[in-house]
Design an enzyme around this catalytic site. Structure first.
Site, PDB file in Angstrom:
ATOM      1  N   TYR A 141     -13.311   8.046  18.741  1.00 14.96           N
ATOM      2  CA  TYR A 141     -12.801   9.314  18.227  1.00 14.96           C
ATOM      3  C   TYR A 141     -12.132  10.113  19.332  1.00 14.96           C
ATOM      4  CZ  TYR A 141     -12.956  14.021  16.146  1.00 14.96           C
ATOM      5  OH  TYR A 141     -12.622  15.278  15.668  1.00 14.96           O
ATOM      6  N   LYS A 145      -8.162  11.304  19.562  1.00 10.77           N
ATOM      7  CA  LYS A 145      -7.776  12.713  19.582  1.00 10.77           C
ATOM      8  C   LYS A 145      -6.966  13.056  20.837  1.00 10.77           C
ATOM      9  CE  LYS A 145      -9.422  14.766  15.851  1.00 10.77           C
ATOM     10  NZ  LYS A 145      -8.549  15.534  14.930  1.00 10.77           N
ATOM     11  N   LYS A 192     -32.016  20.157   6.880  1.00 13.31           N
ATOM     12  CA  LYS A 192     -33.398  19.782   7.213  1.00 13.31           C
ATOM     13  C   LYS A 192     -34.368  20.949   6.995  1.00 13.31           C
ATOM     14  CE  LYS A 192     -33.191  16.035  10.594  1.00 13.31           C
ATOM     15  NZ  LYS A 192     -33.576  15.681  11.987  1.00 13.31           N
TER      16      LYS A 192
END
Length: 319
Positions: A141, A145, A192
């Site tokens: 990634y 980028k 969560k």
């Protein structure tokens, strides 16, 4: 009646930042000479050059905010670095080249602080992007980028294009990806806490809780995107972030979420899980030179607004 002179295409328009820009524009930050077009993967597969070209031919934008990307949290990146590289390289090349071929006046792409070198000095700034390898956990990634910056410079030098990029720190807000397995740290923690509160169990936070991050509220980032699109004329990227003094630890973030969600249970840190990078403190000095008076939403206030949105929209937000 004001004539529309800017047709602004927003790729990734239904994601976290796209929705924030849409809200800010709708709430009065838009201008009469602007037409905003928000598109998603349902409108075109941006990994396909022909579909991307067709999208540009259909909407004929004069300006583009390029947000579309394959994104995910730490553990998804670790599992799928090649997929992150290939998918994002295709998307970015197709969008930038279609923008060039169709004569788009300006493109603002979205990078990430994870693109910076893993081994570096802090705070990081815009001059340091290419000074060494990124963290190994998300190299696919990160390198994809980084290549946006390389392409922007290429289009500027060879064709005189005004293509630039922004580098936000950790973005959060309504419409985030709240998936516990594959989302980023803050929305994952919000989900969560919600589940722990429902079940009456302890909140388990992955890692030690010690890593520190700068978080930027999506609506603040949206307002800064509008400024970059309208006013910022450099090809070189600009970091969009709260100041170094507003950095918070993952433990502090978890505590802020627990407070916002009125969670009274125990916080447990699972130290068998990876922390990722300990810190990646970014300097917003360049932004402050341009916008010394810009007011960021205080972290706990932004967390509270995000948690309220999540609670209200839980049926859709949890997916």
């Amino acid at each position: 009646m004001t004539e529309v002179t800017k047709r602004i295409l927003v790729t990734g328009g239904t994601g976290l930042v796209g929705r924030a820009i849409e809200k800010v524009v709708a709430d009065g930050e838009g201008r009469p000479d602007e037409e905003w077009i928000f598109v998603s993967s349902r409108d075109a597969d941006l990994t396909s050059s022909s579909e991307t070209k067709a999208l540009f031919e259909r909407h004929k934008p004069t300006h583009v905010i390029h947000l579309a990307a394959m994104v995910g949290g730490l553990f998804k990146n670790i599992r799928s670095n090649l997929d992150f590289w290939r998918t994002n390289i295709h998307i970015n090349d197709n969008v930038l080249h279609s923008a060039h071929e169709s004569g788009v006046q300006k493109v603002v792409s979205c990078l990430s602080t994870c693109i910076f070198p893993d081994k570096t000095t802090y705070p990081i700034d815009e001059t340091m992007i290419h000074n060494g390898p990124p963290h190994s956990s998300n190299f696919g990634y990160s390198y994809a980028k980084r290549m946006i910056d390389v392409q922007n410079r290429g289009y500027s030098e060879q064709h005189g294009r005004r293509f630039t990029a922004v580098i936000p720190t950790n973005v959060f807000g309504p419409h985030d990806n709240f998936n516990i397995e594959d989302g980023h740290v803050l929305p994952g923690l919000i989900h969560k806490v919600y589940l722990a509160k429902q079940s009456g169990s302890a909140l388990t936070v992955w890692g030690t809780g010690k890593p520190r991050r700068q978080f930027i509220y999506s609506l603040d980032l949206a307002r800064l995107f509008l400024w970059v699109l309208r006013e910022y004329d450099e090809v070189e990227p600009i970091i969009l972030s709260v100041g170094e003094e507003d950095e918070v630890s993952i433990r502090e973030a978890a505590e802020a979420i627990a407070e916002a969600m009125e969670f009274r249970g125990e916080l447990v840190f699972d130290t068998t899980k990876s922390d990722g990078q300990f810190k990646k403190t970014a300097s917003n000095a360049k932004l402050r030179r341009y916008l010394p008076e810009f007011q960021f939403t205080p972290f706990r206030e932004a967390v509270k607004e995000t948690c309220t949105w999540f609670n209200t929209n839980y049926a859709n937000a949890r997916k």
